[in-house]
Write a protein that holds these residues in place. Structure first.
Motif, mmCIF file in Angstrom:
data_model
loop_
_atom_site.group_PDB
_atom_site.id
_atom_site.type_symbol
_atom_site.label_atom_id
_atom_site.label_comp_id
_atom_site.label_asym_id
_atom_site.label_seq_id
_atom_site.Cartn_x
_atom_site.Cartn_y
_atom_site.Cartn_z
ATOM 1 N N PHE A 20 0.862 -1.181 0.000
ATOM 2 C CA PHE A 20 0.000 0.000 0.000
ATOM 3 C C PHE A 20 0.890 1.220 0.000
ATOM 4 N N ASP A 21 0.349 2.330 -0.512
ATOM 5 C CA ASP A 21 1.161 3.532 -0.692
ATOM 6 C C ASP A 21 1.007 4.487 0.493
ATOM 7 N N TRP A 22 1.255 3.982 1.687
ATOM 8 C CA TRP A 22 1.361 4.866 2.850
ATOM 9 C C TRP A 22 2.236 4.162 3.881
ATOM 10 N N ALA A 35 -8.949 9.212 3.288
ATOM 11 C CA ALA A 35 -8.357 8.031 2.640
ATOM 12 C C ALA A 35 -7.342 7.415 3.607
ATOM 13 N N HIS A 36 -7.089 6.180 3.515
ATOM 14 C CA HIS A 36 -7.696 5.050 2.824
ATOM 15 C C HIS A 36 -8.253 4.070 3.846
ATOM 16 N N TYR A 37 -8.615 4.617 5.002
ATOM 17 C CA TYR A 37 -8.992 3.830 6.189
ATOM 18 C C TYR A 37 -9.786 4.775 7.088
ATOM 19 N N VAL A 53 -9.633 -1.656 2.088
ATOM 20 C CA VAL A 53 -9.658 -2.669 1.017
ATOM 21 C C VAL A 53 -8.999 -1.987 -0.181
ATOM 22 N N TYR A 54 -7.726 -2.252 -0.348
ATOM 23 C CA TYR A 54 -6.866 -1.420 -1.199
ATOM 24 C C TYR A 54 -6.076 -2.324 -2.143
ATOM 25 N N TRP A 55 -6.116 -1.989 -3.452
ATOM 26 C CA TRP A 55 -5.441 -2.776 -4.485
ATOM 27 C C TRP A 55 -5.872 -4.246 -4.437
ATOM 28 N N ASN A 103 -10.572 0.770 -2.707
ATOM 29 C CA ASN A 103 -9.813 1.701 -3.543
ATOM 30 C C ASN A 103 -8.994 0.947 -4.582
ATOM 31 N N GLU A 104 -9.223 1.282 -5.852
ATOM 32 C CA GLU A 104 -8.432 0.758 -6.977
ATOM 33 C C GLU A 104 -8.254 -0.746 -6.919
ATOM 34 N N THR A 105 -9.362 -1.449 -6.943
ATOM 35 C CA THR A 105 -9.306 -2.904 -6.896
ATOM 36 C C THR A 105 -9.495 -3.450 -8.310
ATOM 37 N N TRP A 136 -0.070 12.150 -15.385
ATOM 38 C CA TRP A 136 0.955 11.704 -14.427
ATOM 39 C C TRP A 136 1.351 10.257 -14.713
ATOM 40 N N TYR A 137 0.424 9.311 -14.513
ATOM 41 C CA TYR A 137 0.763 7.913 -14.794
ATOM 42 C C TYR A 137 0.511 7.536 -16.250
ATOM 43 N N TRP A 138 -0.238 8.354 -16.977
ATOM 44 C CA TRP A 138 -0.423 8.124 -18.415
ATOM 45 C C TRP A 138 -0.694 9.467 -19.092
ATOM 46 N N ARG A 156 4.836 12.961 -2.927
ATOM 47 C CA ARG A 156 4.874 14.433 -3.020
ATOM 48 C C ARG A 156 3.696 15.024 -3.766
ATOM 49 N N LYS A 157 2.589 14.289 -3.831
ATOM 50 C CA LYS A 157 1.453 14.839 -4.571
ATOM 51 C C LYS A 157 0.628 15.813 -3.726
ATOM 52 N N GLY A 158 1.112 16.153 -2.563
ATOM 53 C CA GLY A 158 0.391 17.105 -1.712
ATOM 54 C C GLY A 158 0.270 18.479 -2.349
HETATM 55 C C1 GCB Z 1 -3.583 6.031 -6.144
HETATM 56 C C2 GCB Z 1 -3.888 5.518 -4.794
HETATM 57 C C3 GCB Z 1 -3.220 6.333 -3.718
HETATM 58 C C4 GCB Z 1 -1.796 6.650 -4.141
HETATM 59 C C5 GCB Z 1 -1.856 7.496 -5.376
HETATM 60 C C6 GCB Z 1 -0.476 7.842 -5.956
HETATM 61 O O1 GCB Z 1 -4.231 5.759 -7.098
HETATM 62 O O2 GCB Z 1 -5.257 5.431 -4.556
HETATM 63 O O3 GCB Z 1 -3.236 5.628 -2.536
HETATM 64 O O4 GCB Z 1 -1.069 7.273 -3.142
HETATM 65 O O5 GCB Z 1 -2.551 6.812 -6.376
HETATM 66 O O6 GCB Z 1 0.114 8.801 -5.528
HETATM 67 O O7 GCB Z 1 -0.037 7.116 -6.833
#
Ligand code: GCB
Length: 591
Positions: free
Chosen positions: A175-177, A343-345, A368-370, A407-409, A471-473, A562-564
């Motif tokens: 998970f991304d945290w 998010a995410h809890y 419930v993540y990924w 989230n993102e399942t 960003w991702y695409w 750093r997406k803050g």
């Molecule tokens: C997402 C996730 C989130 C991530 C974010 C990212 O799709 O839901 O938990 O932190 O992307 O920064 O990639």
């Protein structure tokens, strides 16, 4: 007959439903003795303490060999994660044993419960050498009755906390945290009379703004015991008697000022039964969907939101205090939001209660993540228990309008069956709120056309999409020509988009990690989302930079996402002001 029994047994095995919540509702409305503070803690990487440490032994003679000592071990603060309290524990995952002594004076006709706001992830609780119980799930509250185990005078509470990640857990291995371990929220000894108010629901009748529906669940009560619900300011009072299961239902008319972000009116609600009286502050509002709209108190509302983690501003680590909540939700308000995605809890109660007071609508989510262990019945029971306990704590909060299941399942049959079960549970436990899930499955249905087609769309009341165009695409500019379609005529929340930027790093709009890149991405995104079908709200990713072991780039991320829009030191990036202007424009247009 035999076959029926077999089928019943097998289906029982396939899905062992979790037991009903034993959580005592409304802890802030009760008299409690805080057990926060300094707890002695033993870091036990090999889990050697199992079977012994709960006894908190001390050598009885000078030749007695006891190979551990709470007294001689340093302390950790509760509430608090261990990672940010000791440098050596920043990456630690495993068991830590906590011990706290407290003094107690026993009273007749009084029951006592040890209450934990949250422990990440697994907790085994012992009092005076006896096991009170176990709890799994890092973000939900739980309590165990301690009445018969408490002693007059000194008592010893020992908790084994283990934050090791497991493939079958929720969340799972990735998970991304940050996996902050420890007793991360308040601990208290809660007292109640022998017969007490365990839980209740007081809210507007579905579809009505002038009638209140509710129920009260008593613990320890004989059938016929009286319960009174009162809203003194509205002149409403109703008495009813519980049935054999300790439950009483209510229905009464009341003239109430409705709760909304613009007018977050809370009423003092008084519940009384025998020796037990508690107060709660409750807002009254309706929430429903009608075609592509979300209606608050019968009128369409646009959710101007932001996603946030429960990460402490400035000092870092898990946020837990009322001050943390003030800072974070203060920023959310400054941004011009009427809505926030926790998010995410499930987040700590200070945040939810503050949202109730300052008028922020809340999306609450379970981890419930990924890609989790969908086919495992124990994983499902675990997710169901987390959902149940999230709802048990917050179902009287007007602020909460959405329960998010995931989230993102990934789209696959076993995941759909799992999430359908959660949706059914959520609706059974709380039929008054809306169900959503953050999805990221879209189909390429033409050149520059994307269609939201996740079959989960059928199940939820509100669609939510995480899309990271730019960003991702693709490039941020690709948003200008992108067309979006949806397979359902349901409200849509764009629950995530965003990009990383280091506060204070400047450059051209196409130089990644600069504030300008992030800002440019927001500008193109905001123009695009306005063209999306049935758009009912937004919660871009994310309010503040947060720690994540998955973000390693030195000098840029240093284990932070750093997406803050705000850095973890509280500095606002350019995109903060861009989103703020956008929300101001929407608010001025009456959205
Ligand atoms: C997402 C996730 C989130 C991530 C974010 C990212 O799709 O839901 O938990 O932190 O992307 O920064 O990639």
């Amino acid at each position: 007959m035999k076959r029926c029994l077999l089928v019943l047994l097998l289906s029982g095995l396939a899905h062992a439903r979790p037991a009903p919540s034993t959580l005592i509702a409304n802890i802030p409305g009760r008299t409690t003795m805080s057990l926060n503070g300094a707890w002695h803690a033993i870091v036990d990487p090999f889990d050697n303490g199992k079977g012994t440490f709960f006894r908190d032994e001390k050598p009885r003679s000078k030749s007695d060999r006891v190979e551990y000592s709470f007294d001689a071990s340093p302390v950790l603060n509760v509430p608090g994660d261990w990672n940010t309290q000791r440098e050596a524990l920043m990456f630690y995952e495993g068991p830590v044993w906590y011990r706290r002594e407290f003094s107690y004076h026993k009273r007749t006709s009084t029951r006592a419960f040890v209450y934990f706001g949250a422990v990440n992830y697994q907790a085994t609780v012992y009092l005076n050498g006896e096991k009170l119980g176990e709890h799994e799930g890092g973000f939900t509250a739980f309590n165990f009755e301690a009445t018969s185990v408490l002693r007059e005078g000194t008592n010893t509470l020992v908790v084994e906390v283990n934050n090791v990640r497991r493939v079958d857990a929720v969340p799972t291995l990735k998970f991304d945290w940050w996996n902050y371990g420890g007793i991360t929220r308040d601990v208290a000894l809660v007292e109640a009379p022998s017969i007490f108010i365990q839980d209740y629901s007081v809210q507007l009748t579905r579809g009505s703004q002038t009638e209140v529906d509710g129920w009260v669940q008593l613990n320890g009560a004989p059938s016929g015991q009286k319960v009174t619900v009162e809203i003194p300011e509205a002149g409403a009072r109703e008495t009813s008697a519980v049935d054999g299961a300790g439950r009483a239902n209510f229905h009464f008319a009341a003239k109430l000022d409705l709760w909304s972000p613009a007018h977050p009116k809370l009423y003092d609600v008084v519940l009384t039964s025998g020796a037990d009286t508690i107060h709660d502050q409750i807002g009254f509002r309706t929430i429903e969907v009608q075609g592509p709209n979300i209606l608050l108190n019968g009128k369409p509302i646009f959710l101007r939101g932001i996603s946030m983690h429960e990460e402490a501003p400035f000092r870092g680590g898990r946020a837990f205090s009322p001050e943390d909540a003030q800072t974070l939700l203060g920023w959310v308000k400054d941004l011009g939001c009427n809505f926030v995605r926790f998010a995410h809890y499930p987040h700590n109660e200070n945040e939810i209660r503050l949202a109730d007071r300052i008028g922020l609508l809340v999306w609450s989510e379970i981890p419930v993540y990924w890609d989790i262990d969908w086919a495992n019945p124990a994983t499902l029971a675990n997710a169901e228990a987390q959902l149940r306990d999230e709802i048990a704590r917050d179902h009287n909060r007007a602020a909460v309008i959405l329960w998010s299941l995931s989230n993102e399942t990934p789209v696959k049959p076993e995941r759909l069956a799992f999430l359908k079960q959660l949706a059914q549970d959520a609706r059974e436990l709380d039929s008054t709120r809306l169900i959503t899930s953050a999805m990221n499955h879209v189909e390429d249905t033409g050149s520059d056309v994307r269609t939201i087609s996740d079959p989960l769309g059928e199940v939820v009341d509100v669609l939510a999409l995480n899309e990271y165009l730019g960003w991702y695409w693709g490039r941020p500019e690709d948003a200008d020509k992108m067309q979006w379609k949806s397979n359902w005529n349901k409200p849509l929340i764009v629950s995530e988009f965003g990009g990383g930027a280091v506060y204070g790093r400047h450059g051209d709009a196409d130089e990644i990690w600069t504030e300008e890149y992030q800002d440019n991405l927001y500008q193109h995104q905001l123009a695009m989302v306005e063209r999306m079908p049935n758009l009912a709200g937004l919660t871009p990713w994310v309010l503040m930079d947060f720690r994540s072991p998955a973000r390693m780039l030195p000098g840029v991320q240093d284990y932070h996402n750093r997406k803050g829009l705000i850095s973890n030191r509280g500095q606002r990036k350019i995109a903060f002001y861009t989103l703020q202007r956008f929300y101001k424009k929407l608010a001025e247009a009456g959205k």
